[in-house]
Design a protein around this motif. Structure first.
Motif, PDB file in Angstrom:
ATOM      1  N   LEU A  70      -3.448  12.008 -24.715  1.00 54.54           N
ATOM      2  CA  LEU A  70      -2.672  11.784 -23.578  1.00 54.54           C
ATOM      3  C   LEU A  70      -3.537  11.793 -22.353  1.00 54.54           C
ATOM      4  O   LEU A  70      -3.746  11.168 -21.138  1.00 54.54           O
ATOM      5  N   LEU A  71      -4.454  13.020 -22.421  1.00 58.12           N
ATOM      6  CA  LEU A  71      -5.288  13.331 -21.194  1.00 58.12           C
ATOM      7  C   LEU A  71      -6.284  12.127 -20.749  1.00 58.12           C
ATOM      8  O   LEU A  71      -6.463  11.733 -19.674  1.00 58.12           O
ATOM      9  N   PRO A  72      -7.088  11.568 -21.828  1.00 58.19           N
ATOM     10  CA  PRO A  72      -8.111  10.397 -21.548  1.00 58.19           C
ATOM     11  C   PRO A  72      -7.190   9.266 -20.902  1.00 58.19           C
ATOM     12  O   PRO A  72      -7.775   8.506 -20.092  1.00 58.19           O
ATOM     13  N   LEU A  73      -5.856   8.817 -21.685  1.00 55.35           N
ATOM     14  CA  LEU A  73      -5.147   7.810 -21.020  1.00 55.35           C
ATOM     15  C   LEU A  73      -4.895   8.092 -19.611  1.00 55.35           C
ATOM     16  O   LEU A  73      -4.802   7.266 -18.776  1.00 55.35           O
ATOM     17  N   LEU A  74      -4.231   9.117 -19.195  1.00 52.43           N
ATOM     18  CA  LEU A  74      -4.125   9.672 -17.775  1.00 52.43           C
ATOM     19  C   LEU A  74      -4.975   9.441 -17.017  1.00 52.43           C
ATOM     20  O   LEU A  74      -4.944   9.031 -15.690  1.00 52.43           O
ATOM     21  N   VAL A  75      -6.275  10.032 -17.010  1.00 51.83           N
ATOM     22  CA  VAL A  75      -7.576   9.885 -16.457  1.00 51.83           C
ATOM     23  C   VAL A  75      -7.749   8.312 -16.296  1.00 51.83           C
ATOM     24  O   VAL A  75      -8.211   8.143 -15.065  1.00 51.83           O
ATOM     25  N   LEU A  76      -7.717   7.662 -17.164  1.00 50.59           N
ATOM     26  CA  LEU A  76      -8.080   6.169 -16.998  1.00 50.59           C
ATOM     27  C   LEU A  76      -7.117   5.397 -16.291  1.00 50.59           C
ATOM     28  O   LEU A  76      -7.546   4.749 -15.174  1.00 50.59           O
ATOM     29  N   GLU A  77      -5.877   5.494 -16.388  1.00 46.78           N
ATOM     30  CA  GLU A  77      -4.959   5.123 -15.607  1.00 46.78           C
ATOM     31  C   GLU A  77      -4.722   5.580 -14.270  1.00 46.78           C
ATOM     32  O   GLU A  77      -4.777   4.712 -13.178  1.00 46.78           O
ATOM     33  N   ALA A 103      -7.492   6.797 -12.485  1.00 49.47           N
ATOM     34  CA  ALA A 103      -8.705   6.052 -11.886  1.00 49.47           C
ATOM     35  C   ALA A 103      -8.191   4.741 -11.224  1.00 49.47           C
ATOM     36  O   ALA A 103      -8.618   4.440 -10.171  1.00 49.47           O
ATOM     37  N   VAL A 104      -7.586   3.956 -12.182  1.00 48.19           N
ATOM     38  CA  VAL A 104      -7.269   2.399 -11.648  1.00 48.19           C
ATOM     39  C   VAL A 104      -5.993   2.765 -10.443  1.00 48.19           C
ATOM     40  O   VAL A 104      -6.211   1.853  -9.607  1.00 48.19           O
ATOM     41  N   PHE A 105      -4.947   3.579 -10.712  1.00 44.39           N
ATOM     42  CA  PHE A 105      -3.919   3.673  -9.589  1.00 44.39           C
ATOM     43  C   PHE A 105      -4.615   4.175  -8.361  1.00 44.39           C
ATOM     44  O   PHE A 105      -4.235   3.539  -7.279  1.00 44.39           O
ATOM     45  N   LEU A 106      -5.633   5.102  -8.534  1.00 41.99           N
ATOM     46  CA  LEU A 106      -6.346   5.505  -6.973  1.00 41.99           C
ATOM     47  C   LEU A 106      -7.011   4.366  -6.494  1.00 41.99           C
ATOM     48  O   LEU A 106      -7.007   4.054  -5.342  1.00 41.99           O
ATOM     49  N   ILE A 160      -2.031   9.041  -3.441  1.00 37.54           N
ATOM     50  CA  ILE A 160      -1.216   9.257  -4.441  1.00 37.54           C
ATOM     51  C   ILE A 160      -1.653  10.438  -5.370  1.00 37.54           C
ATOM     52  O   ILE A 160      -0.930  10.758  -6.371  1.00 37.54           O
ATOM     53  N   LEU A 161      -2.517  11.179  -4.794  1.00 31.44           N
ATOM     54  CA  LEU A 161      -3.089  12.292  -5.554  1.00 31.44           C
ATOM     55  C   LEU A 161      -2.037  13.320  -5.771  1.00 31.44           C
ATOM     56  O   LEU A 161      -1.933  13.767  -6.865  1.00 31.44           O
ATOM     57  N   ALA A 174       0.999  -1.226   0.007  1.00 26.19           N
ATOM     58  CA  ALA A 174       0.053   0.248   0.030  1.00 26.19           C
ATOM     59  C   ALA A 174       0.883   1.145  -0.109  1.00 26.19           C
ATOM     60  O   ALA A 174       0.435   2.355  -0.426  1.00 26.19           O
ATOM     61  N   ASP A 175       2.111   1.159   0.476  1.00 22.88           N
ATOM     62  CA  ASP A 175       2.865   2.455   0.659  1.00 22.88           C
ATOM     63  C   ASP A 175       4.213   2.516  -0.495  1.00 22.88           C
ATOM     64  O   ASP A 175       4.939   3.119   0.003  1.00 22.88           O
ATOM     65  N   SER A 176       3.944   1.710  -1.543  1.00 21.70           N
ATOM     66  CA  SER A 176       5.016   1.408  -2.581  1.00 21.70           C
ATOM     67  C   SER A 176       4.759   2.714  -3.403  1.00 21.70           C
ATOM     68  O   SER A 176       4.104   3.372  -3.338  1.00 21.70           O
ATOM     69  N   LYS A 177       5.837   2.922  -4.352  1.00 20.08           N
ATOM     70  CA  LYS A 177       5.845   3.925  -5.275  1.00 20.08           C
ATOM     71  C   LYS A 177       5.677   3.306  -6.646  1.00 20.08           C
ATOM     72  O   LYS A 177       6.051   3.818  -7.552  1.00 20.08           O
ATOM     73  N   ALA A 178       5.058   2.102  -6.703  1.00 23.03           N
ATOM     74  CA  ALA A 178       4.811   1.460  -8.070  1.00 23.03           C
ATOM     75  C   ALA A 178       3.645   2.261  -9.004  1.00 23.03           C
ATOM     76  O   ALA A 178       3.969   1.992 -10.028  1.00 23.03           O
TER      77      ALA A 178
END
Length: 551
Positions: free
Chosen positions: A430-437, A439-442, A449-450, A372-376
């Motif tokens: 780029l922006l749609p890709l970042l938003v999708l990824e 959301a998954v990372f959150l 990680i915000l 949970a505290d990783s930098k992955a």
């Protein structure tokens, strides 16, 4: 023209063609021309490039790549037990590769309209022409399939015996018939429901899936063998009767493995009956298919996008009308330029997959740092790899002759052109890709990680400007695709990949301090403001093919 070996083989069968009412001399001439033209076409699959002499390669000239990929199939024919499992996976892999390759590289043959435009005005009957087209596709399909499955066929002969080899060879031929007919019927369905432009888009999407699938297979296929239980028993569920690879695996279980259950007999019967029935249906529907192909000559309707979104975004993110104009122009070209989508959209898919591939690798190996505290989550920086391809390909277009428009626009400099171009790439791709990824990372790592995601959002616009400055500069969509130099892009690409890794490493370093990420956010915001004001040339002084704006 070349005297191909397959033509010499057909010469031995010319009596059968004549008895079928086919003009063999005309058939041979048409096939010779088609095969010669194949030698001048660049294959899409696996990104084949022009050679150093500038000549283009045929799809059949990349056979050695399929031969190497086919070596992995040997591992499936080695076990002498549980044929349903091993051969189901084997045929799934073969069907995926052959189907996507057929669609991506040989759709131009199946959907060729030049025959009608050129040959129908000559004394060529439809039966001869249809036979030539069918043989052309069959030659390609059989050659490709035998190249891909050749190593496993030889291994099966020596490891499993003659019976297994003969079943395998027969199943491959039935599979080819199944793939060819399913592909043609799919095209027919799309042409009946949609227009020709929609079919061309679907072919592009298949090419994208193939590119992503090949790269993903490098990560997934080696692990498949760790997950496979070769000692388990196969108990077919009802839905498996609709899965084609399971059909083609059943004859091995019945004839070689000795299973006598009714479910195996039914599945084995489907492997033979379904392809043959589809082939008969295809022959019946061939006239309808040929008539439907006329839709490909029709110009599809304009897209549903009225430009409202691009206009709104240009008003929000562009500083003046000139920049907003080129923002909308680049947005529209990226949407409508099919060659651009074909070359860039696979990278979008790869950029979406790669961050999760690295995380999957860590999880698979049981890396204790993945918690949970990783930098992955910093693997999200790999999503910026699409900028390397997108920024490079923005200079090319199939409508490059329209670049004369740059000479007629009353602009004092080119800075608004480049700013609008880069902003359109970031907001559309780029922006749609970042938003999708994000959301998954959150979901994976939580709200902590915000701040890191905010830093990524500020770092990648900075990186896009770096890509623009490192790569050779040209006005958007002003050069033909044939002018692309792979060598130049390779050198720039390696430099930009190291820069991207440096940005990710710097982010990791500042995140080790308690307030480091917040200081980093302020620095990134200031750097973006300075770079976007000063990094773009005021005058485009380059000469050569790049058009210059009038001052």
């Amino acid at each position: 023209m070349n005297e191909f070996w397959v033509l010499r083989l057909l010469d031995r069968l010319q009596g059968g063609f004549r008895r079928a009412g086919v003009d063999y001399a005309m058939l041979r001439s048409i096939l010779q021309v088609k095969l010669t033209m194949d030698g001048r076409r660049t294959p899409t699959v696996l990104g084949a490039q022009k050679n150093h002499q500038g000549s283009e390669g045929s799809p059949l000239r990349v056979q050695w790549i399929y031969l190497l990929l086919g070596l992995m199939l040997i591992l499936f024919v080695v076990p002498k037990s549980n044929y349903m499992l091993t051969m189901s996976v084997l045929f799934a892999v073969i069907m995926f590769m052959i189907t996507t390759t057929l669609i991506s590289d040989f759709s131009s043959v199946m959907l060729d309209l030049r025959d009608k435009n050129i040959l129908f005005s000559k004394p060529v009957d439809r039966r001869t022409l249809n036979m030539a087209k069918s043989l052309h596709v069959l030659i390609y399909l059989v050659t490709l399939t035998l190249t891909f499955t050749g190593p496993s066929l030889l291994a099966a002969l020596f490891r499993q015996g003659v019976l297994f080899f003969l079943i395998y060879a027969a199943e491959i031929m039935l599979m080819d018939c199944f793939i060819l007919v399913i592909t043609a019927l799919l095209y027919l369905l799309v042409l009946k429901v949609f227009d020709g432009e929609k079919l061309k888009d679907i072919i592009n999407y298949i090419q994208i899936i193939l590119s992503v699938g090949i790269v993903a297979s490098y990560q997934l296929v080696p692990r498949l063998f760790d997950l496979t239980d070769l000692t388990g028993s196969f108990k077919p569920a009802w839905w498996q009767y609709f899965i084609a690879p399971v059909w083609f695996a059943a004859p091995f279980e019945v004839l070689v493995g000795g299973s006598r259950g009714a479910e195996f007999t039914v599945l084995a019967a489907l492997a033979a009956l379904i392809p043959l029935m589809l082939l008969l249906a295809y022959l019946k529907l061939m006239p309808l298919f040929e008539r439907s192909l006329q839709k490909l000559a029709e110009q599809g309707p304009a897209g549903k996008d009225s430009g409202r979104y691009s206009r709104l975004l240009s008003e929000l993110f562009c500083r003046d009308k000139s920049e907003a104009m080129f923002f909308r122009f680049t947005w529209s070209m990226m949407r409508n330029e099919r060659d651009f989508k074909l070359k860039v959209y696979p990278t979008v898919g790869l950029s979406l997959v790669l961050p999760f591939v690295f995380i999957f690798n860590q999880a698979w190996t049981g890396d204790p740092s993945l918690h949970a505290d990783s930098k992955a989550h910093l693997f999200i920086y790999f999503s910026a790899l699409l900028l390397l391809t997108a920024v490079q390909m923005l200079r090319y277009s199939s409508s490059y002759k329209g670049a004369w428009i740059y000479r007629t626009i009353p602009l004092a400099d080119t800075a608004p052109v480049y700013r609008g171009m880069l902003k359109a790439v970031q907001l559309r791709l780029l922006l749609p890709l970042l938003v999708l990824e994000s959301a998954v990372f959150l979901w994976m790592f939580g709200l902590r990680i915000l701040p890191d995601l905010a830093a990524v959002v500020l770092a990648l616009p900075l990186y896009s400007v770096i890509c623009f400055r490192v790569m050779p500069r040209a006005l958007p969509f002003s050069e033909k695709y044939e002018a692309a130099k792979q060598k130049d892009f390779t050198v720039s690409g390696f430099v930009l990949i190291f820069i991207l890794m440096g940005l990710g490493g710097l982010h990791y370093a500042v995140s080790l301090f308690s307030s480091g990420i917040y200081i980093y956010l302020v620095i990134l915001a200031a750097a973006n403001g300075w770079v976007w004001r000063s990094a773009f040339p005021g005058k485009d002084s380059r000469s050569g093919q790049i058009p210059t704006l009038r001052s």
